[in-house]
Design an enzyme around this catalytic site. Structure first.
Site, PDB file in Angstrom:
ATOM      1  N   TYR A  61       0.871  -1.052  -0.026  1.00 30.00           N
ATOM      2  CA  TYR A  61      -0.108  -0.081  -0.032  1.00 30.00           C
ATOM      3  C   TYR A  61       0.904   1.138   0.053  1.00 30.00           C
ATOM      4  O   TYR A  61       0.739   2.426  -0.750  1.00 30.00           O
ATOM      5  CB  TYR A  61      -0.885  -0.033   1.105  1.00 30.00           C
ATOM      6  CG  TYR A  61      -1.712   1.122   1.237  1.00 30.00           C
ATOM      7  CD1 TYR A  61      -2.727   1.688   0.582  1.00 30.00           C
ATOM      8  CD2 TYR A  61      -1.371   2.101   2.499  1.00 30.00           C
ATOM      9  CE1 TYR A  61      -3.513   2.661   0.514  1.00 30.00           C
ATOM     10  CE2 TYR A  61      -1.975   3.583   2.272  1.00 30.00           C
ATOM     11  CZ  TYR A  61      -2.902   3.631   1.626  1.00 30.00           C
ATOM     12  OH  TYR A  61      -3.836   4.964   1.733  1.00 30.00           O
ATOM     13  N   LYS A  91       1.560   4.471  -2.958  1.00 33.83           N
ATOM     14  CA  LYS A  91       1.224   5.991  -2.548  1.00 33.83           C
ATOM     15  C   LYS A  91       2.776   6.545  -2.944  1.00 33.83           C
ATOM     16  O   LYS A  91       2.702   7.900  -3.521  1.00 33.83           O
ATOM     17  CB  LYS A  91       0.933   6.100  -1.210  1.00 33.83           C
ATOM     18  CG  LYS A  91      -0.397   5.685  -0.721  1.00 33.83           C
ATOM     19  CD  LYS A  91      -1.590   6.508  -1.690  1.00 33.83           C
ATOM     20  CE  LYS A  91      -2.829   5.929  -1.408  1.00 33.83           C
ATOM     21  NZ  LYS A  91      -3.882   6.795  -2.223  1.00 33.83           N
ATOM     22  N   THR A 120     -11.595   8.967   9.059  1.00 36.35           N
ATOM     23  CA  THR A 120     -12.344   7.969   9.146  1.00 36.35           C
ATOM     24  C   THR A 120     -14.024   8.196   8.959  1.00 36.35           C
ATOM     25  O   THR A 120     -14.392   9.379   9.010  1.00 36.35           O
ATOM     26  CB  THR A 120     -12.461   7.596  10.686  1.00 36.35           C
ATOM     27  OG1 THR A 120     -12.981   8.352  11.682  1.00 36.35           O
ATOM     28  CG2 THR A 120     -10.924   7.537  11.075  1.00 36.35           C
TER      29      THR A 120
END
Length: 305
Positions: free
Chosen positions: A173, A177, A209
């Site tokens: 991940y 990025k 979130t």
């Protein structure tokens, strides 16, 4: 110049493409752009979820112009089809390269074209889309990548970007990025080199979130129960995804924003959007140049620059 994310300059007459605009940060980016009068094209895979998102935006923004283009980051064939449809809808004032998988699978998987799933989707799919729609990006249009502070947590391994030697979920991940950062800065350098008035920027949401976001039925609260619990317990140090979208929206709409800039929350994890700095490896011209050539070779899609 001060910036009020809740009083955006009018975007009437401008068209924006938001990848992954049917959920999370992408949804709130689309809602805020529509609220400022922008025409929004949501590029997303699920027609059902996108329909819910469009209805939600229209219920909150009178006269909102929002449409859907089917789009799967993990398939270059799908990216090509989506780009063809978007070109017919141009010119595009802003391309928000937002979509992506945050939770990587435990074991290494690949895209429809054989690339490691997370970097192949999160980054390479956006590289391809940007190159293919670039001809209809307005003369002062902007491309904004959704960056991440995960790049500060995982050191970039340029020689193993696609985890051919070693795979770990969060590592993959973070690499996706790093690649998005590297692409954004390399695109900026190439635009400047030829005197092109279009811009390439980055934004990151901090710790954003759904648990602390403004409630949107059918949009927020989709996450698995375990993830929602974790967000509720830890999210107080960050902010809701509605506010997490602010850096992206500022990068797309602030008339004073310039190519090569990177916006993020003022307090790193939360706060109003301000200029921030990337890690050195992501911004490296050597990495950007190498990534550019490699991406064109892997996708067989060449940028018109």
């Amino acid at each position: 110049m001060s910036w009020d994310p809740q009083a955006l300059p009018s975007q009437a007459g401008r068209t924006f493409v938001v990848t992954g605009g049917n959920a999370g940060l992408g949804y709130f980016t689309a809602e805020q752009l529509a609220g400022a009068g922008g025409r929004v094209i949501i590029a997303a895979r699920s027609a059902e979820r996108t329909s819910v998102a469009i209805d939600s935006i229209r219920n909150r923004v009178a006269g909102a112009e929002v449409s859907h283009v089917p789009f799967d980051l993990t398939s270059l064939a799908s990216v090509r089809e989506a780009a063809a449809r978007i070109r017919d809808l141009g010119p595009i004032a802003g391309l928000a390269n937002n979509a992506g998988m945050v939770i990587a699978p435990r074991a290494r998987q690949v895209t429809a074209d054989g690339f490691e799933l997370i970097v192949g989707g999160n980054y390479l799919g956006h590289f391809a889309l940007t190159a293919l729609v670039f001809p209809v990006l307005a003369p002062n249009g902007r491309v904004v990548g959704m960056g991440s502070d995960s790049t500060r947590m995982v050191r970039l391994d340029v020689d193993d970007l696609y985890s051919d030697r070693r795979y770990a979920p969060f590592r993959a991940y973070a690499f996706s990025k790093h690649a998005l950062h590297g692409f954004a800065f390399e695109l900026d350098r190439r635009l400047r080199a030829v005197g092109d008035g279009r811009a390439s920027l980055l934004a990151h949401p901090g710790y954003a979130t759904s648990a602390y976001a403004a409630k949107r039925p059918g949009i927020t609260g989709r996450e698995p129960g375990v993830l929602r619990f974790g967000e509720r317990v830890t999210g107080w140090v960050g902010q809701g995804k509605d506010r997490g979208a602010w850096p992206m929206v500022r990068a797309l709409t602030d008339p004073d924003a310039e190519s090569g800039q990177f916006y993020g929350p003022s307090r790193l994890l939360a706060g109003p959007p301000v200029l921030t700095k990337p890690v050195r490896s992501s911004a490296s011209p050597a990495f950007g140049a190498r990534l550019w050539v490699d991406s064109q070779e892997r996708t067989d899609i060449h940028f018109p620059l």
